[in-house]
Motif scaffolding. Structure first.
Motif, PDB file in Angstrom:
ATOM      1  N   TYR A   1       2.024   2.385  -3.460  1.00 37.42           N
ATOM      2  CA  TYR A   1       1.037   3.108  -4.250  1.00 37.42           C
ATOM      3  C   TYR A   1       0.733   4.483  -3.670  1.00 37.42           C
ATOM      4  O   TYR A   1       0.484   5.444  -4.405  1.00 37.42           O
ATOM      5  CB  TYR A   1      -0.247   2.278  -4.354  1.00 37.42           C
ATOM      6  CG  TYR A   1      -0.105   1.090  -5.262  1.00 37.42           C
ATOM      7  CD1 TYR A   1      -0.320   1.194  -6.632  1.00 37.42           C
ATOM      8  CD2 TYR A   1       0.252  -0.150  -4.753  1.00 37.42           C
ATOM      9  CE1 TYR A   1      -0.186   0.100  -7.469  1.00 37.42           C
ATOM     10  CE2 TYR A   1       0.396  -1.251  -5.582  1.00 37.42           C
ATOM     11  CZ  TYR A   1       0.176  -1.119  -6.938  1.00 37.42           C
ATOM     12  OH  TYR A   1       0.314  -2.198  -7.767  1.00 37.42           O
ATOM     13  N   GLU A   2       0.749   4.589  -2.365  1.00 36.64           N
ATOM     14  CA  GLU A   2       0.449   5.871  -1.726  1.00 36.64           C
ATOM     15  C   GLU A   2       1.507   6.926  -2.022  1.00 36.64           C
ATOM     16  O   GLU A   2       1.231   8.125  -1.934  1.00 36.64           O
ATOM     17  CB  GLU A   2       0.317   5.675  -0.217  1.00 36.64           C
ATOM     18  CG  GLU A   2      -0.929   4.887   0.178  1.00 36.64           C
ATOM     19  CD  GLU A   2      -0.933   4.494   1.644  1.00 36.64           C
ATOM     20  OE1 GLU A   2       0.028   4.884   2.362  1.00 36.64           O
ATOM     21  OE2 GLU A   2      -1.871   3.805   2.089  1.00 36.64           O
ATOM     22  N   ARG A   3       2.719   6.476  -2.369  1.00 34.66           N
ATOM     23  CA  ARG A   3       3.779   7.443  -2.706  1.00 34.66           C
ATOM     24  C   ARG A   3       3.583   8.055  -4.090  1.00 34.66           C
ATOM     25  O   ARG A   3       4.307   8.964  -4.471  1.00 34.66           O
ATOM     26  CB  ARG A   3       5.141   6.740  -2.651  1.00 34.66           C
ATOM     27  CG  ARG A   3       5.492   6.186  -1.271  1.00 34.66           C
ATOM     28  CD  ARG A   3       5.933   7.289  -0.330  1.00 34.66           C
ATOM     29  NE  ARG A   3       5.962   6.844   1.050  1.00 34.66           N
ATOM     30  CZ  ARG A   3       6.960   6.170   1.621  1.00 34.66           C
ATOM     31  NH1 ARG A   3       8.027   5.860   0.898  1.00 34.66           N
ATOM     32  NH2 ARG A   3       6.915   5.820   2.884  1.00 34.66           N
ATOM     33  N   HIS A   4       2.665   7.502  -4.861  1.00 35.48           N
ATOM     34  CA  HIS A   4       2.394   7.996  -6.221  1.00 35.48           C
ATOM     35  C   HIS A   4       3.647   7.912  -7.089  1.00 35.48           C
ATOM     36  O   HIS A   4       3.904   8.793  -7.915  1.00 35.48           O
ATOM     37  CB  HIS A   4       1.863   9.437  -6.189  1.00 35.48           C
ATOM     38  CG  HIS A   4       0.600   9.582  -5.409  1.00 35.48           C
ATOM     39  ND1 HIS A   4      -0.604   9.061  -5.823  1.00 35.48           N
ATOM     40  CD2 HIS A   4       0.357  10.175  -4.195  1.00 35.48           C
ATOM     41  CE1 HIS A   4      -1.539   9.334  -4.918  1.00 35.48           C
ATOM     42  NE2 HIS A   4      -0.984   9.996  -3.920  1.00 35.48           N
TER      43      HIS A   4
ATOM     44  N   LYS B   1       0.829  -1.214   0.000  1.00 34.35           N
ATOM     45  CA  LYS B   1       0.000   0.000   0.000  1.00 34.35           C
ATOM     46  C   LYS B   1       0.857   1.255   0.000  1.00 34.35           C
ATOM     47  O   LYS B   1       0.533   2.241  -0.670  1.00 34.35           O
ATOM     48  CB  LYS B   1      -0.932  -0.020   1.214  1.00 34.35           C
ATOM     49  CG  LYS B   1      -2.064  -1.033   1.100  1.00 34.35           C
ATOM     50  CD  LYS B   1      -3.093  -0.863   2.207  1.00 34.35           C
ATOM     51  CE  LYS B   1      -2.508  -1.206   3.564  1.00 34.35           C
ATOM     52  NZ  LYS B   1      -3.531  -1.127   4.638  1.00 34.35           N
TER      53      LYS B   1
END
Length: 324
Positions: free
Chosen positions: A199-202, A196
């Motif tokens: 993905y949260e780091r973009h 997760k």
């Protein structure tokens, strides 16, 4: 620490791919003083063949990464220098002497300064070598090298998860692997947390794939939990519209997930094993003949797994496939 593929020549680990793609970040995280002295405006060059010639008679199999990099410094007097990086996966009594030997061989070859840097990813809490040398008749020869121990970050897990440097997550993955040994459910939870965060780091697609490759390689799960993780990842992807491929390719269970049948899962697993082995063989020995590709496609899972083990030490395709 639990490393699933530390037999034979491990030069093709995801660790190596990540270090190669993100070398400046690697240096910034583990060796900030050296990072600050390098002129990153100049290209850095990996010298794989040159390093192989220097260390060709060395014993392999316990290291995760061994790289030689040419870099420019900010000091005009020494514009081009060399960095020898070794990421060591297991305790090895001969490790300091090996670094000493490589250092003087590299200096002898290039007649330029060579910095030897070590990252220890082993599970031995009290093993942290940082020098090697000897004295004889008043003559002293020695080397001292910076050593980073991943276990030293054990008390900083939450800080690692907040650090934007990708090697902070790699370090956390090593620590979680050790912490969850023998506890698949806890490992699942830790691996899902790291997924997760990717993905949260973009981050861009390639960085996510590369870094999850390292996490996936370290934090192996039973097939059932891996399938559960993939379902969660697919759901996450639909929200961020960024494709993920690493585990799906390795386990080859997408077809099984779609069909919901054991036969589909087994066939998908076989296809994934065959696809992975085909990539490994092509990377090691070059383009594969059609006959070899056909043989991989028709092989059993057990045979594919046996061949995958042989890839590490084999000198030819015939050695892998038991062909005379």
């Amino acid at each position: 620490m639990e490393h699933p593929r530390l037999t034979g020549d491990d030069y093709d680990t995801p660790w190596k791919d990540a270090l190669t793609r993100y070398f400046p970040e690697f240096m910034a995280f583990y060796f900030p003083l050296a990072h600050a002295a390098i002129d990153w405006r100049q290209p850095h060059v990996f010298l794989d063949q040159e390093l192989a010639q220097v260390v060709q008679d060395a014993e392999l199999g316990k290291r995760l990464v061994d790289r030689l990099v040419q870099v420019a410094t900010l000091t005009s007097g020494q514009q081009w220098v060399y960095i020898h990086v070794e990421v060591q996966g297991q305790h090895d009594a001969g490790f300091p002497e090996r670094l000493f030997t490589y250092n003087y061989r590299l200096y002898d070859r290039y007649r330029r300064p060579v910095a030897t840097l070590a990252v220890l990813a082993d599970d031995s809490e009290h093993w942290k070598p940082d020098r090697y040398g000897y004295q004889l008749f008043g003559c002293e020869v020695s080397i001292r090298f910076p050593t980073i121990k991943i276990l030293d970050y054990a008390s900083q897990t939450e800080a690692l998860l907040e650090d934007p440097n990708p090697f902070a997550l790699v370090t956390a993955a090593h620590l979680f692997t050790r912490r969850t040994k023998g506890d698949p459910e806890q490992r699942y939870a830790a691996k899902w947390r790291l997924a997760k965060l990717l993905y949260e780091r973009h981050w861009d697609k390639q960085r996510i794939i590369d870094l999850f490759g390292v996490i996936d390689w370290l934090m192996r799960l039973p097939a059932e939990l891996e399938q559960r993780l993939l379902r969660e990842v697919y759901t996450l992807e639909r929200n961020v519209t960024m494709p993920y491929v690493t585990s799906a390719e390795r386990f080859g269970i997408e077809k099984g997930l779609q069909q919901g049948l054991q036969q589909g899962r087994q066939e998908g697993l076989k296809q994934g094993e065959a696809a992975l082995l085909q990539r490994q063989l092509a990377r090691r020995f070059g383009p594969l003949p059609d006959a070899v590709i056909a043989r991989l496609a028709s092989a059993s899972i057990e045979q594919l797994e046996n061949w995958a083990i042989k890839v590490l030490d084999a000198q030819s395709l015939d050695d892998v496939l038991d062909q005379s």
